[in-house]
Design a protein around this motif. Structure first.
Motif, PDB file in Angstrom:
ATOM      1  N   GLU A 125      10.510 126.480 -43.806  1.00 51.57           N
ATOM      2  CA  GLU A 125      10.200 127.159 -43.792  1.00 51.57           C
ATOM      3  C   GLU A 125       9.877 128.259 -41.897  1.00 51.57           C
ATOM      4  O   GLU A 125       9.438 129.048 -42.471  1.00 51.57           O
ATOM      5  CB  GLU A 125       8.912 126.131 -43.650  1.00 51.57           C
ATOM      6  CG  GLU A 125       8.278 125.878 -44.422  1.00 51.57           C
ATOM      7  CD  GLU A 125       7.369 124.767 -44.818  1.00 51.57           C
ATOM      8  OE1 GLU A 125       7.057 124.416 -43.621  1.00 51.57           O
ATOM      9  OE2 GLU A 125       7.091 123.303 -45.363  1.00 51.57           O
ATOM     10  N   GLN A 126       9.818 127.676 -41.101  1.00 50.77           N
ATOM     11  CA  GLN A 126      10.537 128.123 -39.637  1.00 50.77           C
ATOM     12  C   GLN A 126      11.449 129.817 -39.942  1.00 50.77           C
ATOM     13  O   GLN A 126      10.886 130.812 -39.662  1.00 50.77           O
ATOM     14  CB  GLN A 126      10.644 127.422 -38.711  1.00 50.77           C
ATOM     15  CG  GLN A 126       9.852 126.482 -38.472  1.00 50.77           C
ATOM     16  CD  GLN A 126      10.595 125.153 -37.706  1.00 50.77           C
ATOM     17  OE1 GLN A 126      10.905 124.855 -37.440  1.00 50.77           O
ATOM     18  NE2 GLN A 126       9.356 125.201 -36.891  1.00 50.77           N
ATOM     19  N   ALA A 151       9.694 132.350 -42.018  1.00 51.37           N
ATOM     20  CA  ALA A 151       8.860 133.223 -41.295  1.00 51.37           C
ATOM     21  C   ALA A 151       9.498 134.177 -40.851  1.00 51.37           C
ATOM     22  O   ALA A 151       8.840 135.085 -39.972  1.00 51.37           O
ATOM     23  CB  ALA A 151       7.997 132.113 -40.771  1.00 51.37           C
ATOM     24  N   LYS A 196      11.287 121.490 -42.904  1.00 53.37           N
ATOM     25  CA  LYS A 196      10.341 122.503 -41.558  1.00 53.37           C
ATOM     26  C   LYS A 196      11.362 123.463 -41.532  1.00 53.37           C
ATOM     27  O   LYS A 196      11.081 124.572 -41.127  1.00 53.37           O
ATOM     28  CB  LYS A 196      10.749 121.229 -40.109  1.00 53.37           C
ATOM     29  CG  LYS A 196       9.970 121.726 -39.210  1.00 53.37           C
ATOM     30  CD  LYS A 196      10.699 120.470 -38.557  1.00 53.37           C
ATOM     31  CE  LYS A 196      10.108 121.175 -36.587  1.00 53.37           C
ATOM     32  NZ  LYS A 196      10.019 120.402 -35.883  1.00 53.37           N
ATOM     33  N   TYR A 197      12.941 123.518 -40.987  1.00 52.32           N
ATOM     34  CA  TYR A 197      13.586 124.903 -41.151  1.00 52.32           C
ATOM     35  C   TYR A 197      13.809 125.737 -41.904  1.00 52.32           C
ATOM     36  O   TYR A 197      13.628 126.771 -41.618  1.00 52.32           O
ATOM     37  CB  TYR A 197      15.137 123.926 -40.579  1.00 52.32           C
ATOM     38  CG  TYR A 197      15.322 123.489 -39.372  1.00 52.32           C
ATOM     39  CD1 TYR A 197      14.138 123.567 -38.595  1.00 52.32           C
ATOM     40  CD2 TYR A 197      15.677 122.351 -39.800  1.00 52.32           C
ATOM     41  CE1 TYR A 197      14.629 122.348 -37.251  1.00 52.32           C
ATOM     42  CE2 TYR A 197      15.765 120.719 -38.315  1.00 52.32           C
ATOM     43  CZ  TYR A 197      14.983 121.327 -37.049  1.00 52.32           C
ATOM     44  OH  TYR A 197      15.361 120.886 -36.063  1.00 52.32           O
TER      45      TYR A 197
END
Length: 103
Positions: free
Chosen positions: A35-36, A39, A32-33
């Motif tokens: 990807e975030q 981005a 998750k981190y």
């Protein structure tokens, strides 16, 4: 092997950052981190590509104005007026307990 995009964090990068911050992340959190944060870094790359050479440096986009009044000299208080509300006074001076010794 293709060259890694500088704005993409690998799972190892996220784990290394988490170790530095003393965080224990699950595999799902690492994914998750990664990807975030990737981005966010991509968004910053887009901003860096914008030509801002025609824009002057500025500390604020708001107009500068002071909310303080002008400093105007006024007559000083008389010593007796200055100590009028003091808990203790002696010879037109504030009387306080000693700070550094018993003298």
């Amino acid at each position: 092997m293709p060259e890694k995009d500088s704005a993409t964090l690998s799972y190892d990068d996220v784990r290394a950052i988490a170790d530095l911050a003393r965080l224990q992340l699950s595999d799902e959190e690492v994914t998750k981190y990664a990807e975030q944060i990737s981005a966010i870094l991509h968004d910053f790359q887009k901003l860096q590509a914008v030509d801002t050479s025609h824009i002057g440096a500025t500390a604020s986009v708001l107009p500068l104005k002071t909310i303080m009044r002008e400093d105007v000299a006024k007559p000083a208080l008389k010593p007796e007026d200055a100590i009028a509300n003091a808990p203790q006074a002696e010879d037109n001076q504030f009387k306080v307990a000693p700070v550094l010794g018993d003298d």
